[in-house]
Design a protein around this motif. Sequence first.
Motif, PDB file in Angstrom:
ATOM      1  N   LEU A  26      11.418 -28.711 -15.583  1.00 16.33           N
ATOM      2  CA  LEU A  26      12.110 -28.448 -16.822  1.00 16.33           C
ATOM      3  C   LEU A  26      11.416 -28.830 -18.180  1.00 16.33           C
ATOM      4  O   LEU A  26      11.329 -28.329 -19.228  1.00 16.33           O
ATOM      5  CB  LEU A  26      13.724 -28.435 -16.888  1.00 16.33           C
ATOM      6  CG  LEU A  26      14.548 -27.601 -16.109  1.00 16.33           C
ATOM      7  CD1 LEU A  26      15.609 -28.200 -15.995  1.00 16.33           C
ATOM      8  CD2 LEU A  26      14.589 -26.262 -17.079  1.00 16.33           C
ATOM      9  N   SER A  27      11.412 -30.357 -18.218  1.00 11.39           N
ATOM     10  CA  SER A  27      11.249 -31.156 -19.266  1.00 11.39           C
ATOM     11  C   SER A  27      10.811 -32.430 -19.167  1.00 11.39           C
ATOM     12  O   SER A  27      11.641 -33.048 -18.227  1.00 11.39           O
ATOM     13  CB  SER A  27      12.444 -30.995 -20.465  1.00 11.39           C
ATOM     14  OG  SER A  27      12.177 -31.842 -21.444  1.00 11.39           O
ATOM     15  N   ALA A  28      10.072 -32.905 -19.923  1.00  8.86           N
ATOM     16  CA  ALA A  28       9.828 -34.491 -19.611  1.00  8.86           C
ATOM     17  C   ALA A  28      10.264 -35.322 -20.833  1.00  8.86           C
ATOM     18  O   ALA A  28       9.666 -36.389 -21.090  1.00  8.86           O
ATOM     19  CB  ALA A  28       8.220 -34.801 -19.073  1.00  8.86           C
ATOM     20  N   ALA A  29      10.811 -34.451 -21.629  1.00  6.98           N
ATOM     21  CA  ALA A  29      11.222 -34.961 -23.092  1.00  6.98           C
ATOM     22  C   ALA A  29      12.905 -35.028 -23.178  1.00  6.98           C
ATOM     23  O   ALA A  29      13.454 -34.552 -24.424  1.00  6.98           O
ATOM     24  CB  ALA A  29      10.607 -34.307 -23.956  1.00  6.98           C
ATOM     25  N   MET A  30      13.799 -35.049 -22.118  1.00  9.25           N
ATOM     26  CA  MET A  30      14.959 -35.049 -22.426  1.00  9.25           C
ATOM     27  C   MET A  30      15.687 -36.034 -23.230  1.00  9.25           C
ATOM     28  O   MET A  30      15.727 -37.130 -22.694  1.00  9.25           O
ATOM     29  CB  MET A  30      15.809 -35.006 -20.902  1.00  9.25           C
ATOM     30  CG  MET A  30      15.824 -33.661 -20.252  1.00  9.25           C
ATOM     31  SD  MET A  30      17.072 -32.884 -20.996  1.00  9.25           S
ATOM     32  CE  MET A  30      16.692 -31.290 -20.083  1.00  9.25           C
ATOM     33  N   GLN A  31      16.133 -35.720 -24.409  1.00 12.05           N
ATOM     34  CA  GLN A  31      16.669 -36.738 -25.399  1.00 12.05           C
ATOM     35  C   GLN A  31      17.859 -36.005 -26.290  1.00 12.05           C
ATOM     36  O   GLN A  31      18.112 -34.993 -26.182  1.00 12.05           O
ATOM     37  CB  GLN A  31      15.564 -36.926 -26.420  1.00 12.05           C
ATOM     38  CG  GLN A  31      14.695 -38.113 -26.292  1.00 12.05           C
ATOM     39  CD  GLN A  31      13.635 -38.221 -27.355  1.00 12.05           C
ATOM     40  OE1 GLN A  31      13.229 -37.283 -27.916  1.00 12.05           O
ATOM     41  NE2 GLN A  31      13.629 -39.204 -27.777  1.00 12.05           N
ATOM     42  N   GLY A  32      18.782 -36.959 -26.364  1.00 10.56           N
ATOM     43  CA  GLY A  32      19.936 -36.497 -27.111  1.00 10.56           C
ATOM     44  C   GLY A  32      21.295 -37.200 -26.438  1.00 10.56           C
ATOM     45  O   GLY A  32      20.830 -37.705 -25.516  1.00 10.56           O
ATOM     46  N   ASP A  33      22.346 -36.727 -27.042  1.00  9.75           N
ATOM     47  CA  ASP A  33      23.479 -37.296 -26.441  1.00  9.75           C
ATOM     48  C   ASP A  33      23.917 -37.065 -24.861  1.00  9.75           C
ATOM     49  O   ASP A  33      23.645 -35.880 -24.691  1.00  9.75           O
ATOM     50  CB  ASP A  33      24.637 -37.048 -27.731  1.00  9.75           C
ATOM     51  CG  ASP A  33      25.945 -37.640 -27.191  1.00  9.75           C
ATOM     52  OD1 ASP A  33      26.098 -38.619 -27.258  1.00  9.75           O
ATOM     53  OD2 ASP A  33      26.920 -36.856 -26.930  1.00  9.75           O
ATOM     54  N   VAL A  34      24.151 -38.061 -24.401  1.00  5.63           N
ATOM     55  CA  VAL A  34      24.624 -37.944 -23.015  1.00  5.63           C
ATOM     56  C   VAL A  34      25.382 -36.582 -22.831  1.00  5.63           C
ATOM     57  O   VAL A  34      25.602 -35.941 -21.718  1.00  5.63           O
ATOM     58  CB  VAL A  34      24.925 -39.057 -22.214  1.00  5.63           C
ATOM     59  CG1 VAL A  34      26.255 -39.623 -22.707  1.00  5.63           C
ATOM     60  CG2 VAL A  34      24.691 -38.984 -20.757  1.00  5.63           C
ATOM     61  N   GLU A  35      26.628 -36.478 -23.600  1.00  3.70           N
ATOM     62  CA  GLU A  35      27.572 -35.240 -23.477  1.00  3.70           C
ATOM     63  C   GLU A  35      26.923 -34.052 -23.569  1.00  3.70           C
ATOM     64  O   GLU A  35      27.247 -33.143 -22.893  1.00  3.70           O
ATOM     65  CB  GLU A  35      28.527 -35.576 -24.708  1.00  3.70           C
ATOM     66  CG  GLU A  35      29.992 -35.485 -24.086  1.00  3.70           C
ATOM     67  CD  GLU A  35      30.990 -35.758 -25.097  1.00  3.70           C
ATOM     68  OE1 GLU A  35      31.027 -36.755 -25.798  1.00  3.70           O
ATOM     69  OE2 GLU A  35      32.014 -35.076 -25.105  1.00  3.70           O
ATOM     70  N   SER A  36      25.932 -33.806 -24.246  1.00  4.81           N
ATOM     71  CA  SER A  36      25.432 -32.597 -24.575  1.00  4.81           C
ATOM     72  C   SER A  36      24.505 -32.296 -23.580  1.00  4.81           C
ATOM     73  O   SER A  36      24.314 -31.113 -22.894  1.00  4.81           O
ATOM     74  CB  SER A  36      24.669 -32.590 -25.850  1.00  4.81           C
ATOM     75  OG  SER A  36      25.334 -32.886 -26.948  1.00  4.81           O
ATOM     76  N   ILE A  37      23.552 -33.224 -22.980  1.00  7.99           N
ATOM     77  CA  ILE A  37      22.804 -33.226 -21.775  1.00  7.99           C
ATOM     78  C   ILE A  37      23.460 -32.854 -20.729  1.00  7.99           C
ATOM     79  O   ILE A  37      23.184 -32.019 -19.803  1.00  7.99           O
ATOM     80  CB  ILE A  37      21.861 -34.403 -21.705  1.00  7.99           C
ATOM     81  CG1 ILE A  37      21.524 -34.923 -22.867  1.00  7.99           C
ATOM     82  CG2 ILE A  37      20.969 -34.150 -20.413  1.00  7.99           C
ATOM     83  CD1 ILE A  37      19.837 -34.328 -23.002  1.00  7.99           C
ATOM     84  N   ALA A  38      24.951 -33.430 -20.321  1.00  4.91           N
ATOM     85  CA  ALA A  38      25.512 -33.329 -19.367  1.00  4.91           C
ATOM     86  C   ALA A  38      25.995 -31.785 -19.144  1.00  4.91           C
ATOM     87  O   ALA A  38      26.034 -31.012 -18.322  1.00  4.91           O
ATOM     88  CB  ALA A  38      26.784 -33.934 -19.241  1.00  4.91           C
TER      89      ALA A  38
END
Length: 523
Positions: free
Chosen positions: A333-345
């Motif tokens: 999907l992506s090798a650049a997962m960044q951002g707040d952990v809540e949004s990523i979850a």
Amino acid sequence: MAAVLQVLPCLARAPLRPLLLGGAVVRLASGMALAEQARQLFESAVGAVLPGPMLHRALSLDPGGGQLKVRDRSFQLRQNLYLVGFGKAVLGMAAAAEELLGQHLVQGVISVPKGIRAAMEHAGKQEMLLKPHSCVQVFEGAEDNLPDRDALRAALAIRQLAESLTADDLLLVLISGGGSALLPAPIPPVTLEEKQTLTKLLAARGANIQELNTIRKALSQLKGGGLARAAYPAQVVSLILSDVVGDPVEVIASGPTVASVHNVQDCLHILNRYGLRAALPRSVKTVLARADSDPHGPHTCGHVLNVIIGSNALALAEAQRQAEALGYQAVVLSAAMQGDVESIARFYGLLAQVAGTRLTLAGAGASAEEAEQLRELAAELQLPDLQLKEALEAVVRARGPVCLLAGGEPTVQLQGSGKGGRNQELALRVGVELGRRPLGPVDVLFLSGGTDGQDGPTEAAGAWVMPELASQAAAEGLDVATFLSHNDSHTFFRCFRGGVHLLHTGLTGTNVMDAHLLFLRPR
Ligand SMILES: Nc1ncnc2c1ncn2[C@@H]1O[C@H](COP(=O)(O)OP(=O)(O)OP(=O)(O)O)[C@@H](O)[C@H]1O
Ligand SMILES: O=C(O)[C@H](O)CO
């Protein structure tokens, strides 16, 4: 990372292969427990970026031993090869380089985390250790990833070696994450303590690694191309293991062999943004003012070859290959997962819901509302390389088990004093998300792990979860929300089902950020 004294041998296992029985590929996906497959795929991702395999892919000696090949470039060897290195994974990288280059190596100096040799020895990881009478001198320092006196001594020894080289010499530079703290050489009159304080303040106020390293470069003799300048006129080859999203060579370990393109205005903007400009020590102001009037402008690094030899994308590609060998339809999907952990979850929760429905109802307009929410959230997260459309199309085509892979480094805003790490916190939050969404007749498992084998200040690499997590936890008297409110994910996973959901690898000797694996298997 240095605190962990245990490394399990499981990462040395042979790569996964489909079983061949009577010529037919047995699709293990249908039999083996999902959790075991998840662990093995995580290990295969890490295995692809271990120092040995990486160095062997990047370097080779011609049969006569007179030429060193790095990618498509050749360098003449005649007792002129030197080595320096700094970073959390550099001990193993130096050991692999020593193994490969043998007596061609004249001298070396590396700066590695405190306690790493003892940890590797204790774990029996001989391949991560230099030979007994190695020509490479090892300095250990930067406890807790902060520059200290020991790291300063190492940086000065590295600078001295670089400065002693001539136009006939070749300097091999091994670089990995954590290199910034392991190579501190502040420009006088800035002191180590002043640099330490400024770095800590910037990090605590939320500066990202690009911002942090822009400031580090401006105040350092060796960062931002300084090491390459010290080594000139020798040729320089940097082999870089990336721990930064997008693999920017000028940011990783603050780019000691990459000319800095930042100017003083960039630094002042950053210091302003975090309310630190007014309280700057006089020494820092002096160094910045001096840089502003530097008549030479940006320095070039024409004598340098910078090569990324390991990255999150490379690790994910290997796990994808192994997942396919197990019979999964696998998509990165992506090798650049960044951002707040809540949004990523939330992203992974929505993704599991949309993918689960499509997998079992073959698309048919199901979960249109969630699909829209997923697209909106993906747009908000601004993940530059996200393959969401491709992944969902693959899910519709799959009609069988699916594995979606991603990597990067989410951010946790620490609120409580609990024990955890971003991988365990992400897994716990995804577990909650999965539990409150209709997923269809499909088994779902999510795993998140730090490729260095240590998630935050814990002895686990990460954790895996399934949709039943919250209800099973409640049955054990564990309230997930309470643990999350204190950032206490590690304590939760240690208590929950006797700790079986924790991912334990021990220190791996490499570091390419985190890997996330989402499995969906129709029942
Ligand atoms: N209790 C906690 N819960 C969740 N996350 C935590 C907790 N304590 C620390 N962290 C996170 O752990 C991270 C620091 O740990 P770690 O050393 O694994 O990461 P790192 O400094 O990015 O190094 P590396 O790149 O080697 O993993 C930070 O992102 C921090 O927010
Ligand atoms: O050392 C550093 O600067 C960080 O780990 C990013 O590479």
